[in-house]
Each structure stands twice: as C-alpha cells, then as structure tokens.
Design an enzyme around this catalytic site. Structure first.
Site, mmCIF file in Angstrom:
data_model
loop_
_atom_site.group_PDB
_atom_site.id
_atom_site.type_symbol
_atom_site.label_atom_id
_atom_site.label_comp_id
_atom_site.label_asym_id
_atom_site.label_seq_id
_atom_site.Cartn_x
_atom_site.Cartn_y
_atom_site.Cartn_z
ATOM 1 N N THR A 1 0.830 -1.215 0.000
ATOM 2 C CA THR A 1 0.000 0.000 0.000
ATOM 3 C C THR A 1 0.862 1.263 0.000
ATOM 4 O OG1 THR A 1 -1.601 -1.228 1.302
ATOM 5 C CG2 THR A 1 -1.886 1.152 1.238
ATOM 6 N N GLY B 1 -12.622 -0.986 5.972
ATOM 7 C CA GLY B 1 -11.176 -1.195 5.826
ATOM 8 C C GLY B 1 -10.348 -0.429 6.832
ATOM 9 N N ASP C 1 -1.004 -1.237 19.267
ATOM 10 C CA ASP C 1 -0.534 -0.371 18.179
ATOM 11 C C ASP C 1 -0.163 1.009 18.720
ATOM 12 O OD1 ASP C 1 -0.631 0.413 15.112
ATOM 13 O OD2 ASP C 1 -1.838 1.911 16.165
ATOM 14 N N LYS D 1 3.518 3.252 19.013
ATOM 15 C CA LYS D 1 3.674 4.615 18.479
ATOM 16 C C LYS D 1 4.124 5.583 19.576
ATOM 17 C CE LYS D 1 0.292 3.931 14.812
ATOM 18 N NZ LYS D 1 -1.127 4.044 14.459
ATOM 19 N N GLY E 1 -3.069 5.493 5.579
ATOM 20 C CA GLY E 1 -3.439 5.558 4.173
ATOM 21 C C GLY E 1 -2.186 5.631 3.333
HETATM 22 N N1 LIG Z 1 -0.792 1.405 5.339
HETATM 23 C C1 LIG Z 1 -0.721 2.508 6.099
HETATM 24 O O1 LIG Z 1 -1.622 3.343 6.109
HETATM 25 C C2 LIG Z 1 0.492 2.751 6.957
HETATM 26 C C3 LIG Z 1 0.567 3.928 7.736
HETATM 27 C C4 LIG Z 1 1.716 4.177 8.506
HETATM 28 C C5 LIG Z 1 2.735 3.256 8.495
HETATM 29 N N2 LIG Z 1 2.616 2.106 7.759
HETATM 30 C C6 LIG Z 1 3.733 1.170 7.792
HETATM 31 O O2 LIG Z 1 4.284 1.049 6.490
HETATM 32 C C7 LIG Z 1 4.818 -0.264 6.310
HETATM 33 C C8 LIG Z 1 4.187 -0.883 5.065
HETATM 34 O O3 LIG Z 1 2.782 -0.947 5.270
HETATM 35 P P1 LIG Z 1 1.786 -1.315 4.068
HETATM 36 O O4 LIG Z 1 0.438 -0.954 4.536
HETATM 37 O O5 LIG Z 1 2.295 -0.756 2.786
HETATM 38 O O6 LIG Z 1 1.931 -2.913 4.071
HETATM 39 P P2 LIG Z 1 1.546 -3.910 2.888
HETATM 40 O O7 LIG Z 1 0.498 -3.322 2.014
HETATM 41 O O8 LIG Z 1 1.293 -5.236 3.525
HETATM 42 O O9 LIG Z 1 2.882 -4.009 2.023
HETATM 43 C C9 LIG Z 1 4.014 -4.745 2.409
HETATM 44 C C10 LIG Z 1 4.732 -5.159 1.140
HETATM 45 O O10 LIG Z 1 5.936 -5.795 1.512
HETATM 46 C C11 LIG Z 1 6.028 -7.056 0.836
HETATM 47 N N3 LIG Z 1 6.737 -7.992 1.698
HETATM 48 C C12 LIG Z 1 6.352 -8.453 2.906
HETATM 49 N N4 LIG Z 1 7.278 -9.292 3.400
HETATM 50 C C13 LIG Z 1 8.264 -9.365 2.471
HETATM 51 C C14 LIG Z 1 9.468 -10.074 2.384
HETATM 52 N N5 LIG Z 1 9.868 -10.892 3.379
HETATM 53 N N6 LIG Z 1 10.235 -9.926 1.287
HETATM 54 C C15 LIG Z 1 9.850 -9.108 0.287
HETATM 55 N N7 LIG Z 1 8.702 -8.402 0.291
HETATM 56 C C16 LIG Z 1 7.922 -8.534 1.386
HETATM 57 C C17 LIG Z 1 4.574 -7.491 0.654
HETATM 58 O O11 LIG Z 1 4.496 -8.432 -0.412
HETATM 59 P P3 LIG Z 1 3.176 -9.312 -0.624
HETATM 60 O O12 LIG Z 1 2.355 -8.531 -1.559
HETATM 61 O O13 LIG Z 1 3.681 -10.579 -1.186
HETATM 62 O O14 LIG Z 1 2.535 -9.497 0.715
HETATM 63 C C18 LIG Z 1 3.909 -6.168 0.310
HETATM 64 O O15 LIG Z 1 4.025 -5.847 -1.060
HETATM 65 C C19 LIG Z 1 4.520 -1.011 7.611
HETATM 66 O O16 LIG Z 1 5.628 -0.931 8.460
HETATM 67 C C20 LIG Z 1 3.345 -0.238 8.194
HETATM 68 O O17 LIG Z 1 3.249 -0.355 9.610
HETATM 69 C C21 LIG Z 1 1.543 1.846 6.988
#
Ligand SMILES: NC(=O)c1ccc[n+]([C@@H]2O[C@H](COP(=O)([O-])OP(=O)(O)OC[C@H]3O[C@@H](n4cnc5c(N)ncnc54)[C@H](OP(=O)(O)O)[C@@H]3O)[C@@H](O)[C@H]2O)c1
Length: 428
Positions: free
Chosen positions: A23, A190, A204, A208, A305
């Site tokens: 994401t 979601g 969580d 933080k 987001g």
């Molecule tokens: N989403 C938010 O709103 C938000 C806000 C603040 C902070 N964050 C932080 O940002 C980070 C990413 O969040 P996200 O929401 O983008 O997560 P996400 O959508 O689950 O994306 C994670 C990505 O990393 C890949 N991945 C996971 N394990 C891996 C591995 N061992 N080797 C290679 N690729 C791997 C996943 O591949 P697959 O597609 O195969 O699973 C996926 O494409 C996290 O630390 C989260 O806490 C997110």
C-alpha cells in the site's frame, strides 16, 4: 591530512531503492516516478514474487528483484524499508546501515523495539535512519520533533494515535450504536483488521507512543512497560454520562517525563468535549506536544493511508538526500535517557458500574472508597433502565491509579455488582 571522501556532484540525483511494494510502497514509487524535482532517482524495487507487482508506469531502467542482497550490493544510497514487521525488516535495515546506506522506514514496530540500537548503528556508519512515517502517517509530527521543536525541552506528548479506535469511539458518540456494530462498520470500511486486537487493546498505540517518546523526549522505553487498557468495555451509555460531565471518550496515549520517571499509558479516557482531543472525529490522528519554552503545539491529520504515509516517506527521503548532496552525512548525536516507566498518574476518575438495584448500593461503594481514602466528586444515575441491570457512575477527585485499584478489586466482589466497574481517567 585526513582524506576527504569524494562528494557526488550536487546536481546528480540521489539513488534510492524501495523494498516492499504494498500500500505505502506503491504510493511512494508513484511519487518518485512522477515528481521529486530531480533530487531522487528510483533504482530498485524489491518485493517477493515481484512479477505480479510490475506496473507499466515504472520506468524500464528500474530493476525489479526479490533479492535483498542485490539491493544491499547496489549503488543505491538510500534504502526504503516498507515491508513492515520485525523480521526480515530488521535484518534488512541492519544490513543496509552496515553497508553505509541511509534508511527511511515507516515501521513503528521496528523503531519501537530497536530504534536506539539502529540509530546508533546509523551513526557508527556515518549514515541516517529516518522514520517520520512510522507514527501518525500523514501528520508531520516526527519531522517537527526533529527540526522545528528540537530547540525546546519537551516534557509531554499526548495523542490520538490509533484511527481504528477513534473511528469506533466517535461512531458510538455520534449515534450511540453498540460497540460491536461500530467495530463491524470499521472493518467493512477497511479501517480495522479482521483481528483488531492490536488496535482495540492498545498495542498499536503504545508502539507509536514509544517512537514519539524516543524522538521527542529522548527516552528509551520498551512498549511492554507501557500500561495499555482496552476500549472494548466502552458502552454507548458511557457517552451519555460523559456528556453530563461536559466530556466525551477517546483512546489517548500520553507520556509525561518527570525527573527520571516517564508516566505513560494508553487507553480510553474522558476528555472535555470542547478540547482538541474531544473534537477529533473518525480516523484522524492528533498529537499534542508540551514544551518548557514553547508551550503546547498540536498536529492534526490523516493517521494512515497509502498516499498520506507516502508523503511522509518521500519527505524523509528528500531530507536525507539534501544532507547527502551537502556532504553532511552524520546523524546528530542525542543522549537517550532510560527513565523508569510508570502508569501511576494522579488524575480524577470516572467509574461506571452495572448493578442489580437494591438498597444500600451507594453506601456499600462509599464505605469501600472511604476506607481507601478516595473522595467522591459526583454520583450520576440516568433514569429509564431496568432495575435488574442498572448503569450508574461515580466520579472521584484526583488520586493515583495504585490507590484506586485495590478499592476496585473489593467493589467487584459486592453482591449487587453485575460486571467489573469500567474505570477511565478524566483528562482536564
Ligand atoms: N498502510 C498505512 O496506512 C500505513 C501507515 C503508517 C505506516 N505504515 C507502515 O508502512 C509499512 C508498510 O505498510 P503497508 O500498509 O504498505 O503494508 P503492505 O500493504 O502489507 O505491504 C508490504 C509489502 O511488503 C512485501 N513484503 C512483505 N514481506 C516481504 C518479504 N519478506 N520480502 C519481500 N517483500 C515482502 C509485501 O508483499 P506481498 O504482496 O507478497 O505481501 C507487500 O508488497 C509497515 O511498516 C506499516 O506499519 C503503513
């Protein structure tokens, strides 16, 4: 004369490799491919099974890989870690820093657990670790702590840090829906995971809070040491009683540094309805900082987001890249204190009981409170409930949590008590 390391020409873009194309990673890549004024160039995208992730808008000279080692061995100067979790993200970040590459991450778990050690590793290798997106995604509170507020001596940080909890509580507040219905709605939209325990029970938010305490209070604390209370026990009726007190209910994370003790906790609290916390609706985040010289400062915005979080990640990248172009790679050394962590705040309290109506209830509760030297401020009882299950509220004058808990334990054994009392601090 010591050898001066060669500097890259100021006009050359800084090479960045992205690990994790989910994401946030995808939204970061979009910004990097569309617009960074020539300061940054995306060289690698690393994700497991990357073939299914490929996008036509990514320039053809970007290398797609599933091999972390290829990224570590590449000429990328900054690695962006966006896979999340502790492992293998931790190994990747350590390897990148050890190889002299700066790291930008949005990973709150990793920073909450290993932040001080990773910052020291970055310093030792003359590179930078930035984590501005790890708390309150789209709200630039961490960069503000690093720059605009670093001239103050901050002693307090409080925030609404979990959008899921705030969505649920503000939904119950708006329409007095049951907790279960508000949770289902958050999941359908979601905003909440199928297993929302990390959000609801405070896990969580306390990770933080650790990250904020590290960046703003220079305090090294473990998330496990921060007391967290769940929001699951909150009923619609609690908002009625809170309203009678001019308050509403929010999940508040707070840390106050007093000498060598960090008073810190996370959980639902009564806050004045007209206060900044009381006015935060839906899944927004709010962080308030309190400084010795600058007083209180508030930061409000989208906590999560893909796009808002990506903005924070790219801002960190630009900050690091500017440092690289200017030749200053060293991270500022900040002394970290290791305070004792306590949740024993002295505060007024809201106690909500569900009882089977019978004579002597108030007298029974009052005698326990008085035996523990606890003073009643008000007794509230709304009409219209069945006598077999009646909610009513006692508010207490300020006292310590440690003074209150034994009294609550005794009260839970009274014959008319149907449930354990709900106990919330009142923040004025
Ligand atoms: N989403 C938010 O709103 C938000 C806000 C603040 C902070 N964050 C932080 O940002 C980070 C990413 O969040 P996200 O929401 O983008 O997560 P996400 O959508 O689950 O994306 C994670 C990505 O990393 C890949 N991945 C996971 N394990 C891996 C591995 N061992 N080797 C290679 N690729 C791997 C996943 O591949 P697959 O597609 O195969 O699973 C996926 O494409 C996290 O630390 C989260 O806490 C997110």
């Amino acid at each position: 004369m010591p050898e001066i390391p060669p500097q890259k020409p100021p006009e050359a873009p800084t090479r960045v490799a992205l690990v994790g194309f989910g994401t946030v990673g995808r939204a970061v890549a979009k910004i990097l491919c569309q617009h960074t004024d020539g300061l940054l160039r995306l060289t690698h995208i690393c994700n497991r099974n990357f073939e299914r992730k490929k996008q036509s808008w990514v320039p053809s000279d970007v290398v797609w890989t599933d091999d972390f080692q290829q990224v570590i061995g590449s000429d990328a100067e900054i690695v962006i870690e966006l896979i999340g979790g502790l492992s293998p993200a931790g190994q990747l970040v350590r390897a990148a820093l050890s190889a002299g590459k700066s790291v930008v991450t949005a990973n709150k778990q990793l920073i909450a657990r290993h932040g001080p050690e990773l910052l020291a590793l970055a310093r030792a290798n003359g590179c930078q670790l930035e984590y501005g997106a790890s708390v309150a995604g789209g709200v630039p509170v961490l960069p503000a702590l690093r720059t605009g507020l670093c001239g103050d001596r901050l002693h307090g940080i409080a925030g609404i840090l979990n959008g899921t909890c705030n969505y649920i509580l503000s939904r119950i507040e708006a329409d007095r829906v049951p907790f279960s219905e508000a949770l289902e709605e958050a999941q359908a939209r979601g905003y909440a995971e199928a297993d929302a325990s990390e959000d609801l029970d405070g896990g969580d938010a306390r990770a933080k809070l650790c990250v904020l305490a590290l960046a703003g209070l220079h305090a090294r604390v473990s998330a496990d040491d921060i007391h967290a209370r769940t929001i699951r026990a909150i009923d619609a009726v609690d908002f009625d009683y809170a309203a009678e007190l001019g308050c509403t209910i929010r999940q508040i994370s707070r840390a106050d540094l007093k000498g060598s003790t960090l008073f810190a906790d996370v959980g639902p609290s009564l806050v004045p309805a007209s206060s900044p916390f009381g006015r935060v609706q839906r899944n927004l985040n709010l962080v308030l900082t309190s400084g010795q010289y600058g007083g209180d400062v508030a930061f409000l915005g989208a906590g999560a987001g893909g796009d808002p979080t990506a903005v924070a990640v790219v801002s960190d990248l630009m900050f690091v890249a500017e440092g690289l172009s200017g030749g200053s790679r060293a991270q500022r050394t900040t002394h970290l204190a290791s305070p004792v962590v306590s949740s024993d705040f002295e505060t007024p309290w809201y106690l909500r009981f569900w009882v089977k109506d019978q004579p002597g209830i108030i007298a029974g509760l009052a005698s326990i409170l008085s035996a523990h030297q606890l003073n009643i401020d008000a007794v509230l009882q709304k009409p219209g409930f069945e006598k077999s299950a009646l909610p009513f509220v006692i508010t207490l004058e300020p006292c310590r949590d440690s003074q209150l808990q034994p009294a609550l334990h005794e009260m839970s054994g009274l014959p008319f008590a149907l449930r354990q009392a709900l106990c919330l601090p009142i923040l004025r």
